[in-house]
Design a protein around this motif. Structure first.
Motif, short mmCIF file in Angstrom:
data_model
loop_
_atom_site.label_atom_id
_atom_site.label_comp_id
_atom_site.label_asym_id
_atom_site.label_seq_id
_atom_site.Cartn_x
_atom_site.Cartn_y
_atom_site.Cartn_z
N SER A 46 87.00 -18.09 -87.53
CA SER A 46 86.59 -19.21 -86.59
C SER A 46 87.86 -19.82 -86.19
CB SER A 46 85.67 -19.98 -87.33
OG SER A 46 86.29 -20.75 -88.42
N LYS A 47 87.91 -20.84 -85.05
CA LYS A 47 89.01 -21.45 -84.84
C LYS A 47 89.30 -22.67 -85.87
CE LYS A 47 88.02 -21.05 -79.97
NZ LYS A 47 87.83 -21.58 -78.76
N LYS A 48 88.52 -22.69 -86.90
CA LYS A 48 88.80 -23.82 -88.00
C LYS A 48 89.56 -23.23 -89.14
CE LYS A 48 85.87 -27.70 -86.40
NZ LYS A 48 84.79 -28.59 -86.92
N GLY A 49 89.64 -22.00 -89.01
CA GLY A 49 90.22 -21.01 -90.12
C GLY A 49 89.15 -20.71 -90.93
N PHE A 50 87.98 -20.47 -90.91
CA PHE A 50 87.07 -20.02 -91.73
C PHE A 50 86.86 -18.64 -91.41
CE2 PHE A 50 85.78 -24.20 -91.91
CZ PHE A 50 85.50 -24.72 -93.36
N THR A 51 86.87 -17.64 -92.38
CA THR A 51 86.65 -16.18 -92.30
C THR A 51 85.45 -15.44 -92.96
OG1 THR A 51 88.02 -15.57 -94.37
CG2 THR A 51 89.30 -15.86 -92.35
N TYR A 81 88.85 -18.98 -96.45
CA TYR A 81 89.31 -20.24 -95.48
C TYR A 81 90.85 -19.50 -95.39
CZ TYR A 81 91.14 -24.22 -93.48
OH TYR A 81 91.66 -24.95 -92.94
N ARG A 82 91.22 -19.37 -94.31
CA ARG A 82 92.67 -18.87 -93.82
C ARG A 82 93.40 -20.35 -93.91
NH1 ARG A 82 93.60 -15.05 -88.75
NH2 ARG A 82 95.90 -14.40 -89.48
#
Length: 83
Positions: A46-51, A81-82
């Motif tokens: 996702s754009k917020k860094g969740f994978t 989370y990235r």
């Protein structure tokens, strides 16, 4: 894939003897085998860094005897989370 499973091809039963002792006669054993196969999946970020990762696969056992599983499946979901 290296995998283990409990071989329950034998009859087993649980009972109490005449003295009240619990008896478990499970004659199953654990087998470890090697399988080769294929798996497919995808990774989503996702754009917020969740994978999220999702995969499914199937393999065929190599070797083994007549009591062996013929095929084995695998699958999973991973969340992260990235940074």
């Amino acid at each position: 894939m290296l995998h283990s499973y409990e071989n329950n091809n034998y009859d087993y039963y649980d009972y109490y003897d005449m003295y009240g002792n619990y008896i478990n006669s499970n004659n199953g054993d654990t087998k470890t085998e090697f399988a080769v196969g294929i798996s497919v999946g995808g990774k989503f970020i996702s754009k917020k860094g969740f994978t999220t990762e999702i995969y499914l696969g199937v393999g065929r056992n190599l070797g083994g005897d007549n009591d062996s599983l013929e095929a084995v499946g695998r699958g999973g979901i991973s969340l992260g989370y990235r940074f």
